[in-house]
Design an enzyme around this catalytic site. Sequence first.
Site, mmCIF file in Angstrom:
data_model
loop_
_atom_site.group_PDB
_atom_site.id
_atom_site.type_symbol
_atom_site.label_atom_id
_atom_site.label_comp_id
_atom_site.label_asym_id
_atom_site.label_seq_id
_atom_site.Cartn_x
_atom_site.Cartn_y
_atom_site.Cartn_z
ATOM 1 N N LYS A 94 4.509 2.789 11.228
ATOM 2 C CA LYS A 94 4.580 4.074 10.518
ATOM 3 C C LYS A 94 4.258 5.234 11.444
ATOM 4 O O LYS A 94 4.922 6.263 11.423
ATOM 5 C CB LYS A 94 3.519 4.105 9.411
ATOM 6 N N ARG A 153 5.112 -13.389 9.237
ATOM 7 C CA ARG A 153 5.784 -12.087 9.151
ATOM 8 C C ARG A 153 7.154 -12.145 9.791
ATOM 9 O O ARG A 153 7.412 -12.981 10.658
ATOM 10 C CB ARG A 153 4.975 -11.018 9.909
ATOM 11 N N GLU A 197 0.877 -1.156 0.000
ATOM 12 C CA GLU A 197 0.000 0.000 0.000
ATOM 13 C C GLU A 197 0.924 1.219 0.000
ATOM 14 O O GLU A 197 1.770 1.320 0.886
ATOM 15 C CB GLU A 197 -0.754 -0.013 1.329
HETATM 16 P P1 ATP Z 1 2.760 -2.292 8.059
HETATM 17 O O1 ATP Z 1 1.427 -2.382 8.721
HETATM 18 O O2 ATP Z 1 3.899 -2.848 8.854
HETATM 19 O O3 ATP Z 1 3.063 -0.956 7.484
HETATM 20 P P2 ATP Z 1 1.429 -3.447 5.845
HETATM 21 O O4 ATP Z 1 1.009 -4.872 5.880
HETATM 22 O O5 ATP Z 1 0.402 -2.418 5.997
HETATM 23 O O6 ATP Z 1 2.659 -3.273 6.823
HETATM 24 P P3 ATP Z 1 1.728 -3.357 3.040
HETATM 25 O O7 ATP Z 1 2.165 -2.199 2.272
HETATM 26 O O8 ATP Z 1 0.300 -3.738 2.960
HETATM 27 O O9 ATP Z 1 2.160 -3.103 4.522
HETATM 28 O O10 ATP Z 1 2.656 -4.622 2.754
HETATM 29 C C1 ATP Z 1 2.989 -5.106 1.491
HETATM 30 C C2 ATP Z 1 3.277 -6.565 1.633
HETATM 31 O O11 ATP Z 1 4.309 -6.748 2.586
HETATM 32 C C3 ATP Z 1 2.078 -7.334 2.131
HETATM 33 O O12 ATP Z 1 1.993 -8.528 1.377
HETATM 34 C C4 ATP Z 1 2.402 -7.621 3.567
HETATM 35 O O13 ATP Z 1 1.815 -8.831 3.952
HETATM 36 C C5 ATP Z 1 3.930 -7.711 3.536
HETATM 37 N N1 ATP Z 1 4.495 -7.403 4.832
HETATM 38 C C6 ATP Z 1 4.253 -6.301 5.580
HETATM 39 N N2 ATP Z 1 4.921 -6.374 6.746
HETATM 40 C C7 ATP Z 1 5.611 -7.545 6.728
HETATM 41 C C8 ATP Z 1 6.476 -8.205 7.653
HETATM 42 N N3 ATP Z 1 6.765 -7.668 8.828
HETATM 43 N N4 ATP Z 1 7.012 -9.394 7.310
HETATM 44 C C9 ATP Z 1 6.722 -9.943 6.122
HETATM 45 N N5 ATP Z 1 5.908 -9.382 5.217
HETATM 46 C C10 ATP Z 1 5.349 -8.197 5.507
HETATM 47 MG MG MG Z 2 -1.412 -2.864 4.846
#
Ligand code: ATP
Ligand code: MG
Length: 798
Positions: free
Chosen positions: A493, A483, A254
């Site tokens: 963030k 994760r 995102e």
């Molecule tokens: P955050 O909440 O930490 O900002 P998010 O899941 O909102 O992370 P996205 O931009 O949606 O962030 O993530 C893009 C991809 O990265 C998604 O497929 C998500 O599952 C993966 N991802 C995010 N955080 C992790 C993590 N800590 N370990 C492995 N994969 C991750």
């Molecule tokens: Mg997300």
Amino acid sequence: MSSVEELSQLFADVGFEEAKVKEIVKNKKVAHSLEELVREAGARAEWDKGKRALLHTLASSLKGATVTGQNLVAEGIRSGELKTSLQVDAALKYVKRAGEGATVAEMHAESGVGVQVTEDQVQARVVQYLEENRAKIESERYKLVPGIFAQIKALPELKWADPRLFKPIIDREVLKILGPKDERDVVKKEKKKEPKTNDKKKAAVEEAPKRTMFSEGFLGDLHKVGENPQAYPELMVEHLKATGGKVHTRFPPEPNGYLHIGHSKAIMVNFGYAKHHGGVCYLRFDDTNPEAEAPEYFESIERMVAWLGFSPWKITYSSDYFDQLYELAEVLIKNGKGYICHCTAEEIRRGRGIKEDGTPGGERLPCAHRERPIEENLAEFRNMRDGKYAPGEAILRMKQDLSSPSPQMWDLVAYRVLNAPHPRTGSKWRIYPTYDFTHCLVDSLENITHSLCTAEFYLSRESYEWLCDQVHVFRPAQREYGRLNITGTVLSKRKIAKLVHEKYVRGWDDPRLFTLEAIRRRGVPPGAILSFINTLGVTTSTTNIQVVRFESAIRKYLEDTTARLMFVLDPIEVIVDNLPEDYEELVSIPYRPGTPEFGERTVPFSKRFYIERSDFSEDTSDKEFFRLTPAQSVGLIKVPYTIAFKSLERDANGKITRIHAHYENDTPDGKPRKPKTYIQWVPIAPRHGSPIPVAETRVYNQLFTSENPSGDPADINPYSEVIYPSAVVEHNFRHVVSNSPWVVESAKQSEFYVPEEHDRKEVCRFQAMRVGYFTLDKDSTHDRIILNRIVSLKDGSK
Ligand code: ATP
Ligand code: MG
């Protein structure tokens, strides 16, 4: 010169497996040699697995050079006469020596072709050897065994014996002499020595195919393309046509923030899995939430994917599919599986069984709008689209299954009204699809073969498949992995934004943070991150890793790939009273001991130089202090004689400004004294351009004092960034920062090497001997050097 594609094809024709081919073509020199050998021998010759491995061994020894007679050796391998790498080595040595005059018969003789050593002969010779050395073996016991092993193998009579015979025979015979191991044989754990780069190279050649996170664990167990079940099997036919049977994955961030260390796992999983299988991976910006997006996030995400060494097959945006998604929403409604609902958020919660006190588990009830006729739903959906509703007044919901135990089946929201323009589609849309509606359908439209996401989406799998089936599109397979969390820091963030906005850190890329921008600026090589993630492997459970473990992985990677320089963080000048002003001795110091490829440099030793303030102590009583004191001389790295303390100079505040010393080249026997230890020093030799002053050396420690920080600024470690204003480094630093090819060559030895942009400052890494790993910070300018400490040399720094 053949292209990489041609080479790959050639090697594949000989039978090398795909992963192996990739490994081979990475090393241009070896690939070149192998090409020569294969072309000469004929690509259609029969190379079984063992012969292929030997041929590769031969190419690795040739490393791009053409040796007269190399084809004799290749022919020996092809015909099965040269059976082991030992024999191939011996044969190559022979043809190199013999040149034009090499003959097959002599080569066979030199490499033991046809020599038969029976098990009985080995047994007899081992017994004889052990008898001859019995006294020594009895006194040193099992400790001696590895050495015995090597010596027995090197006995001329046993040179060509089958190497597998030795171990059982030696074990058996030693046991007869010493009896089983007892407490005398308990060895204290010794630090494992890192193999030298050269040995590693060989090891990499011999132990193929490599086991990686892609070939085992979660990723190793994934289905093959075409094997995921479908509600409508005919859709699979089209899917296979569209993908050509190749793996298609996507990394779908995102664009609402900067990526962090956890995302590097997602990047490696998605891009790496596709690459491993010769497939493709999309970078797809999941931009269905226009309110949170900003251009710098898009740019940064693209930059970080590239930095980690991956190139997206295509860059797409969920918003590219808004038209198709809208059409599919109408299909859903026409199939009787979608309805327009006017309930408030609170009413929806109630309908899903959330009780008045906020606890779940109450009775789930359909709302008043659930049974509207299809025509009415369609008309109302178009009203939503056409702006007849304000945000919150109408939503499109999926008509799922309220009796299901999974909340993901309780009539999820598919579309909502938002009064926001979109950065890419402008004011065209007033309604935007939700994650639950978008993700699976875009995966389907892009023919994703493996939709890999993190485990919190496990329950979403059911709604993901349900929706694809209801609108009759190909149903990709969503699979969930754990994760990666780094503990001891904050990744959220919101929490980082607070630190940035209130100026507790230097920005989103402050080297103390764990955003990828920060990790890059600090100087961590991308290959170190990939190698770290590979070591952790991929499973379905969350991996919680301490910051120190991450750092130790970086240290390990840098250990093998950086040149060493002498650097002093907090200098004191030393004047050697008994050396003349013009005295100069050029000492040669290898850039990386044990790795001749790094080359060596000279450092001028003369009357004046700097040492580290902490390497001198006025206290002479501390028996644990091995460095310079008024009563104890010390060695300077690579300088022939020791120096001894004479006197001190201090400034008005009592701070030591200078030490007078004596060069002990006048010992009674003329031999150098043996010091307790050696310390680094930086020459004061203006003629050579030494020292180079470092305006700021930034040494980083944990950002927060508590182990599991909440992000509260009050918890910030006051020593998280310590700046040293007067460090100095030897003049050869210039050579290292110019990033000479050998730095790159050595880094390429790593399986996870990722090429970097040479003109970027963070690639100027070096090991400051006895101090740590450093690189240029992006704030450096031509005449103001600023260094970041990437990591300390050892764990446990305060
Ligand atoms: P955050 O909440 O930490 O900002 P998010 O899941 O909102 O992370 P996205 O931009 O949606 O962030 O993530 C893009 C991809 O990265 C998604 O497929 C998500 O599952 C993966 N991802 C995010 N955080 C992790 C993590 N800590 N370990 C492995 N994969 C991750
Ligand atoms: Mg997300």
